[in-house]
Write an enzyme that holds these catalytic residues in place. Structure first.
Site, mmCIF file in Angstrom:
data_model
loop_
_atom_site.group_PDB
_atom_site.id
_atom_site.type_symbol
_atom_site.label_atom_id
_atom_site.label_comp_id
_atom_site.label_asym_id
_atom_site.label_seq_id
_atom_site.Cartn_x
_atom_site.Cartn_y
_atom_site.Cartn_z
ATOM 1 N N ASP A 189 -0.620 -12.592 1.555
ATOM 2 C CA ASP A 189 -1.287 -11.611 2.420
ATOM 3 C C ASP A 189 -1.525 -12.312 3.751
ATOM 4 O OD1 ASP A 189 -2.670 -9.640 3.616
ATOM 5 O OD2 ASP A 189 -4.229 -9.467 2.098
ATOM 6 N N GLU A 219 -8.777 -13.551 -2.251
ATOM 7 C CA GLU A 219 -8.110 -13.919 -1.007
ATOM 8 C C GLU A 219 -8.938 -15.003 -0.333
ATOM 9 O OE1 GLU A 219 -6.720 -10.745 1.538
ATOM 10 O OE2 GLU A 219 -7.017 -11.973 3.316
ATOM 11 N N ASP A 274 -4.439 -13.819 -3.265
ATOM 12 C CA ASP A 274 -3.782 -13.487 -2.006
ATOM 13 C C ASP A 274 -3.705 -14.764 -1.181
ATOM 14 O OD1 ASP A 274 -3.206 -10.867 -2.509
ATOM 15 O OD2 ASP A 274 -4.220 -10.093 -0.728
ATOM 16 N N ASP A 311 -10.884 -12.127 9.836
ATOM 17 C CA ASP A 311 -9.772 -12.320 8.914
ATOM 18 C C ASP A 311 -8.498 -12.548 9.726
ATOM 19 O OD1 ASP A 311 -8.794 -12.321 6.351
ATOM 20 O OD2 ASP A 311 -8.540 -10.148 6.243
ATOM 21 N N HIS A 317 0.863 -1.185 0.000
ATOM 22 C CA HIS A 317 0.000 0.000 0.000
ATOM 23 C C HIS A 317 0.899 1.235 0.000
ATOM 24 C CE1 HIS A 317 -2.362 -3.041 2.235
ATOM 25 N NE2 HIS A 317 -3.442 -2.440 1.808
ATOM 26 N N ASP A 352 -5.694 -14.020 8.409
ATOM 27 C CA ASP A 352 -4.526 -13.877 7.527
ATOM 28 C C ASP A 352 -3.383 -14.797 7.942
ATOM 29 O OD1 ASP A 352 -5.715 -12.033 5.869
ATOM 30 O OD2 ASP A 352 -4.804 -10.285 6.797
ATOM 31 N N GLU A 362 -10.397 -6.664 -5.093
ATOM 32 C CA GLU A 362 -10.281 -7.752 -4.122
ATOM 33 C C GLU A 362 -11.545 -7.830 -3.284
ATOM 34 O OE1 GLU A 362 -6.614 -7.939 -1.866
ATOM 35 O OE2 GLU A 362 -7.724 -8.539 -0.092
#
Lengths: 439, 439, 439, 439
Positions: free
Chosen positions: A342, A271, A299, A310, A104, A312, A235
């Protein structure tokens, strides 16, 4: 750039060492970058990418706890830390042997007190990034703009009820696209974490969707204007931080894009942890996006099926990676997209080496998935069973259904002549048993 | 037709009796059919419909238990029972004061040993239905074909891997459309309960979706061919009986329809219990379908948020019905669709009167929702707050975003000139408190 | 008993053939009954059992579809079919090479028009079962009473608001215990599918729980009275068919048993598909029950994490079976319990051979899990890491915490002297990578 | 203490103004503190409490966004801010008219660089709190220790694999109990946010549970030692931040307490948002805890059924509050517990007045729930139906079941004599309709 500084001292370039024992975790046992499978190297099939935010900006804070990860590169003023972080990141990429990274805008350079200052920060750090890219050969898989963390975006960016905020998001995306061009990013991602709502009472859905569509159209026009060649990706995520996000899942985004005539300008970045939050199985959105010709990138992460947010996590389930890689091979690869991690080390995984162990474990899990998928496809047993299953559509009435020329009258005539169809077992357990053979 | 037989003896035409006490449940306390709100009668706003399958064919069996509901109309041969059931149903419709009903082809007439016999059964019973419609003024809100219960459909109907089965489904839909025309049905519904998959291993998603699209195109052509004027509706459901159904939710169906160029021929029949199974809030798909101009009808029922299957309970939550009715009023009503009670009495609710009590309770809950929504809209307090919230889009840069003419360059210039936007509270709790005032 | 009748013609005794190719599914590739691991045969570790209801009584009907599985043994009058079913079942057990089976009273013999007739039916069929057991050496892992399918139990059995129904359940359990003794069952299971509620409005929870406890106490007394030696087991399930079931999960049952002083008379029969319906991970209740010394038996099946109802699929995930077998080995085995396949072929799996393929696939999946777990334990790498992790509790203050003699005052003194603890990485990704090495 | 400073300028003592219009949100329309219902004032039934952490320490940060709530009392050094925060809090309590508050040790006073410094901070601020309590009459409903936010607790507090951390938690609880005594807290809460695990691979469940039990025993002994009279409460939560927390739900905690012989020393503090995260309905754990005589207090908040994390929203659903208050009345009240608003304004609700609006809205929602529950109970219609439903247990065989003297032999004899029970409708829809009458 303090050339001499090493952040991961004692960790060498990670080797491929397939016969290493169970306790040896700082080597690849499955991922062999140059090995060729089905005419392509593993590196080309997998196109691994490391993400900047979790791996280099993550603090380990969670909604119930403070920072646990104190990284040596985070010292100094924000701009000093940004530079040290970049050096650490490129050390990590090259030691790990990964050719892509993602970020980002605000991960890489700190937000200033004005748009102009933020842009200047970004210019300075990306100059340095470009230099490191050239030195190392590491490239940008994708860039994205952080349109969700700053206070100003609390009620949305492109869907904010205040046009002033939407304008800020637009200005930020303009700069993001410029940076993407400068760094040769192969993709540009939009993740609409605040594009949705918390309360239906204060929200006009139709207006917000239109604003979001018009926002995307501005981005398309500017991209064309500056001659940026990268692929645009959306996404999906169903919820979190919002109660409901418009880019809910693959089919929601496809519906949105087609409604607003945007489908030729975007593909999807799927993702799996978002997919499971939407109530689907792990591979579902990868499969659906691919079926609609819209799978652009993945992702690569995972959640826990028993958790509703989430997490991750690094993907470690071979069954999942086998299914994902089978879909990717069947569509001929992911390029210009890739498999971006990710994923974040758990906040309790406080050792620096955990960052390597996690990436290596996930890369091996995907490499094993690739090897499995290749064997499944090359053996052709499952493929053959599936082909036989649909064989009625390659001739006669089936072919007319296939090409769209059949009519209900013909259907009725066929049944009056042929009566009841034969019962055919779906053989799910047989497919599952054969699939297990490969994993 | 044994004119003298009465199935619900002792239950009169249900009266409107607003001051009845808590224990009196065989009267309406909120639903007053002829009362006019916002220029339309309650009956016209609500367009209630009774479903045939749950209320007249339901047995109370569940996956763990046998039949509990032994109905007096289910005696005799299948065709005798079909006729008695029809008489019972019209007695129920008229005593309840509901003007619409809905049915599957196989609810109304038993499946025969061949398509021809099934069609003859259907002809005979629908002749009788037409006569009863004419006698009573009760009309068909929608017809649908049962393409999921018979063994032949176990692997799908329009998405079956065997074209022979698809042909059977086509033949059945042809007859269903003929029946819809004969009975003057205002809508025709497609619910794809077996259009999906149990195992991704044996499934080619892209092929199945194309077959389904072509199947719908055949139906559209035949509809036009016979001059049938009714609205086509697709009813989304995410799963159950399949592990995954293609018509997952409103946005999935919208995406599918637009991808295959079918969007002008179909609208959606939203069932809130399906919406919540898809992980959304109760009102979500009603709101989303309406925002895309695709809300055609509503299957008025509810599930329990803590259960993961379709319980088809009678809707009894006033908060939910208020939100649904507010959306319906804002889009100008549901016609030619309606509020169909796709709901069943619990299998433990074995008294015949429970069928009345359940419908009355649900109709009053929707009537109360309508009254609340009308007060919210007429008072204008919430509407005014919302209008103010989005006011920046009615002028200047906001207007350019609205009409699609703004550019990222203008956005950047605006921010360089105007800097950071003002922070504006979303006031969710204030909206919730005001909303509570009305319910 | 028509000795000559063969139901699974063409299917031989399933051999162990470890080198068979992927397409060969009618042999074991992992399960080698007599092979010894950690001092015990695979057969002894795994104690596989086939369930009667799904595999021999299942019809393939689901809430949206009719029967799909038409079995050759289901012809004739109910009692004739019961006998043919029994012969088919024992043919299946012996060809598959499984030494245990499980059944509900009503699976084996049809319910009659009175308790007396039902009991006579049961006597007659279990006489025949006993003979077949003696001929084949196949034994009963457990018996249970079906206290949920009959209309009378719609509002519960032991928790029914009408004591007359509770009495019926008691009479049925009395007979079930007699049958358990006659057939030498090693366990007796209680599954309370209707012990719970659909609506809190009509339910007195405290009264129902007390009735259920008193019901269990009667069963304990009768068991002791007749000298039945088997283990009593309660099988938790959170919901379905009820909205809420009292035996929600392992901890709910443990809490209930301890509250009513029943914990020494019962252990738990854990079904992982029920565990995941309760919101836990697959292995969770196996692990928790074992930690409390209450793991008695396992119903070896699986669900899909994205589905909210009990799908009773055959367990095919090696990760899951490895975790379950690791727990079982660590507690020294499951005896007198076992791994009972409470699993059904999909309703689309209509071939008779699918019944074999499914069981073989699941047995191989558990055998592979056993092999993995043994290697994990024998290698000792993970065990060693865990031991080190908790090592502070084997001395000093830790030992006082362990034996319960420490005080808060000592804690404070210790911290005043020693200050802040060291930060220690949880190393989750390292554990996951090592675990992956074994699967 | 700058006596003159006012943080909520312009907001008066909130009045009771039942006839206020929908847009007027800074007054109570339902909550009338002194009004007597069923022999007790509303204030006594409801025992409202404001929580310190969300309302005075909350920043609005979420996992995807930075601080949004910038409060005037948070300026200055940590200790200065702590003092200003306390003044602001008591201004809020008194203007809102709430008599109780709750806090974690670290909410009220900042953690120092050593235990000693943290304790000194706490001493200083609680001196001031005691003075304000005496001035205003506001009291402490409960205190708790924050054993989850600091880095040291990342792997657990009482269940940490390192005994040094457990010791730190013990030292902190010792001080917390001292503070509870000093401030006259009526309860003391344990919430085990980090007592559980993220990965089963690195966890020994049985050891951790034993440590937790022994930790609780130390707290009980110290409480008795210092003569602290307050009620101990455990607050269940199934997950978040951990993947799995041992205090999963009401029944898990009850099972744990009984297993370790702790049940006479603890009751439960039920938070409905935690209940729904555990997969139960909103009121479930309140009802279950009460049925086991273990309901001690309620954290009055709500989540959204479609979200999988703890949103801690203000409770605004009258149906829910009616069910909770009915249970509370039926057990004779909550004292010494209360209704604590463990709820936070949305991060988008940035106006200071939103803090008042949210509390007022929730208090009115509970007051309305209380009024409804009182009417339901006083009318007696539902109660009467329920009593009739269970009437068979007040005589004959039912009474023997009730008192535990019945046997299976008697059950069988009863059925042989009386045969099949009568089918009785559960009348769920009738109960729901009558319930709707009251809300």
């Amino acid at each position: 750039m303090s050339a001499g500084e090493e952040f991961f001292a004692g960790i060498p370039r990670i080797p491929y060492f397939p016969s290493a024992g169970p306790g040896v975790v700082l080597c690849f046992k499955q991922y062999n970058a140059e090995e060729v499978l089905m005419g392509r190297t593993m590196e080309d099939w997998l196109r691994f990418s490391v993400c900047y935010w979790h791996s280099f900006c993550g603090t380990g804070a969670d909604p119930f706890g403070f920072q646990t990860l104190h990284r040596p590169w985070s010292e100094g003023t924000p701009m000093e830390a940004a530079k040290r972080r970049l050096i650490a990141a490129f050390e990590f990429f090259t030691k790990l042997g990964v050719k892509y990274y993602t970020f980002h805008d605000r991960d890489m350079a700190p937000e200033g007190s004005s748009l102009q200052e933020s842009n200047r920060n970004l210019d300075e750090i990306t100059d340095m990034a470009l230099q490191l890219q050239n030195q190392t050969g590491v490239k940008v898989l994708w860039v994205t703009c952080n349109l969700f963390a700053h206070l100003r975006y609390m009620n949305g960016a492109a869907t904010n009820p205040d046009c002033h905020v939407l304008a800020y998001a637009g200005a930020q995306v303009k700069k993001g696209l410029d940076i993407a061009k400068k760094l040769g990013a192969e993709n540009f991602v939009f993740w609409g974490g605040r594009e949705g709502f918390h309360s239906i009472h204060n929200t006009v859905v139709a207006a917000e969707l239109k604003h979001m569509a018009n926002f995307f159209k501005m981005a398309v026009r500017y991209k064309e204007h500056i001659g940026l060649k990268c692929q645009f990706l959306i996404e999906p995520k169903p919820k979190e931080p919002c109660k409901h996000q418009y880019d809910y899942d693959a089919m929601s985004v496809i519906g949105f894009l087609k409604h607003y005539g945007l489908e030729s300008h975007f593909k999807l970045n799927i993702e799996p942890n978002h997919t499971t939050l939407a109530g689907h199985s792990y591979e579902h959105d990868v499969v659906m996006a691919s079926a609609f010709g819209m799978l652009g990138s993945v992702d690569a992460n995972t959640g826990s099926p028993d958790l509703g947010w989430d997490t991750d996590q690094f993907p470690m389930d071979i069954r999942n990676t086998t299914l994902v890689m089978k879909t990717i091979i069947e569509q001929g690869g992911l390029q210009p997209g890739g498999l971006n991690f990710d994923a974040k080390v758990r906040r309790e995984s406080t050792d620096l080496e955990d960052l390597f162990i996690a990436h290596i474990g996930a890369m091996d899990t995907f490499a094993r998935g690739l090897r499995n998928a290749v064997r499944i496809i090359e053996d052709g047993i499952i493929t053959g069973m599936v082909k036989e299953r649909y064989s009625s559509f390659s001739q006669g009435l089936g072919q007319k259904v296939e090409d769209g020329s059949a009519t209900l009258e013909e259907m009725e005539a066929f049944i009056k002549q042929n009566g009841e169809p034969r019962v055919t077992s779906g053989k799910q357990e047989k497919y599952e048993s054969i699939f297990n053979h490969y994993i």
